[in-house]
Scaffold this motif. Sequence first.
Motif, PDB file in Angstrom:
ATOM      1  N   GLY A   1       0.817  -1.204   0.000  1.00 53.98           N
ATOM      2  CA  GLY A   1       0.000   0.000   0.000  1.00 53.98           C
ATOM      3  C   GLY A   1       0.852   1.256   0.000  1.00 53.98           C
TER       4      GLY A   1
ATOM      5  N   GLY B   1      -2.885  -1.794  -3.961  1.00 52.36           N
ATOM      6  CA  GLY B   1      -2.449  -0.767  -3.028  1.00 52.36           C
ATOM      7  C   GLY B   1      -2.868   0.635  -3.402  1.00 52.36           C
TER       8      GLY B   1
ATOM      9  N   SER C   1      -5.738   1.840  -3.466  1.00 51.29           N
ATOM     10  CA  SER C   1      -6.771   2.301  -2.546  1.00 51.29           C
ATOM     11  C   SER C   1      -8.204   2.255  -3.049  1.00 51.29           C
ATOM     12  CB  SER C   1      -6.464   3.737  -2.079  1.00 51.29           C
ATOM     13  OG  SER C   1      -7.543   4.335  -1.430  1.00 51.29           O
TER      14      SER C   1
ATOM     15  N   GLY D   1      -3.641   0.947   1.362  1.00 48.87           N
ATOM     16  CA  GLY D   1      -3.604   2.063   0.430  1.00 48.87           C
ATOM     17  C   GLY D   1      -4.501   3.212   0.869  1.00 48.87           C
TER      18      GLY D   1
END
Length: 379
Positions: A114, A328, A330, A363
């Motif tokens: 992340g 990662g 998000s 993330g």
Amino acid sequence: MDALNTGHLLQNILTGTGLLNFHWNNLLMIGICFVLLYLAIVRGFEPLLLVPIGFGGLLSNIPLAGIIDEGGFLWYVYNAGISTGLFPLLIFIGVGAMTDFGPLIANPRLALLGGAAQFGIFTTLIGAVCLPGMNFTLKQAASIGIIGGADGPTAIFVTTRLAPELLGAIAVAAYSYMALVPIIQPPIMRWLTTPAERQIKMSQLRHVSRLEKIIFPLVVLALCALFIPSAAPLIGALMFGNLLNECGQTSRLADTAKNALINIVTILLGLAVGSKLEAGAFLNIQTVGIILLGLCAFTVGSGAGVLMARFMNLFSKQKINPLIGSAGVSAVPMAARVSNKVGLEADPQNFLMMHAMGPNVAGVIGSAVVAGILLAVFQ
């Protein structure tokens, strides 16, 4: 005399209609808004966000309606929720209530994936400053770079503080690329991995206790308060929502946060963002630069997560499937679903969804932390 008055009356009626006041740029923006609505309704790309944004854009391009002028409907919505930063924080409370940090707690090293995905933010920040002919300031470049986090509320939160004049283009770019995750990410993932790497099977995650899930948001908030207090609004809202869901004593509040609250705020936030798609403010060369830089940020962020997983495998006995590194960025949970889908293409028995949720939620935290850093440096 009566004929003259009638002529003036008809002229006033005609000049007060949209027929004589539509300009080509308004029509072009209306066309763009219809594209957003098409992607949402027909293709199913982030409909909960793109429908309000697209419709808000339609409203903002109606001449003489006064919807986005001072005292207008969307003017009030924008100033109440976007200018104040309230809507992104309320969205984060809902996201926290819907998020299970269990996969990240069970395998903490996935937080590195992340973190690596945030590399796209800083790469694009530098690129925006260096891009010839655009003359982006550092504050504007930081706002553009945050698109790489693939986190719409965070992008809005940062942009309203650093470069509110760019909000329309940045918000549209951020949410559009989030919606296009299933199209953009798979080619990047396949290009950066070998068939053998895509078939790596990861061991089952350990059980995470309720106590761990309660302690986690409190620890994250404490670390944020100690080291990056400027990120506390976003991190605090996220962790508060998560604690509501995990503590076991506030189920009514958690249910409200992840249903009624986030749905209401999403409608208002989308309409407010759409109000910034007015032709005069949106159609310029900077918008083109933002769209291209946003794609760069998203691409670099996705690729960095994959490459970090491959790098970690050089020193790890328990191998990580590099496909989960792209999660990662998000975009929860769509990016994790894409990782799982590409993994199943390589091996129909290889289910990566829960493993991908680790870097996915990392993330979210990572993009909020980076936002705090940018605000601390540039605000």
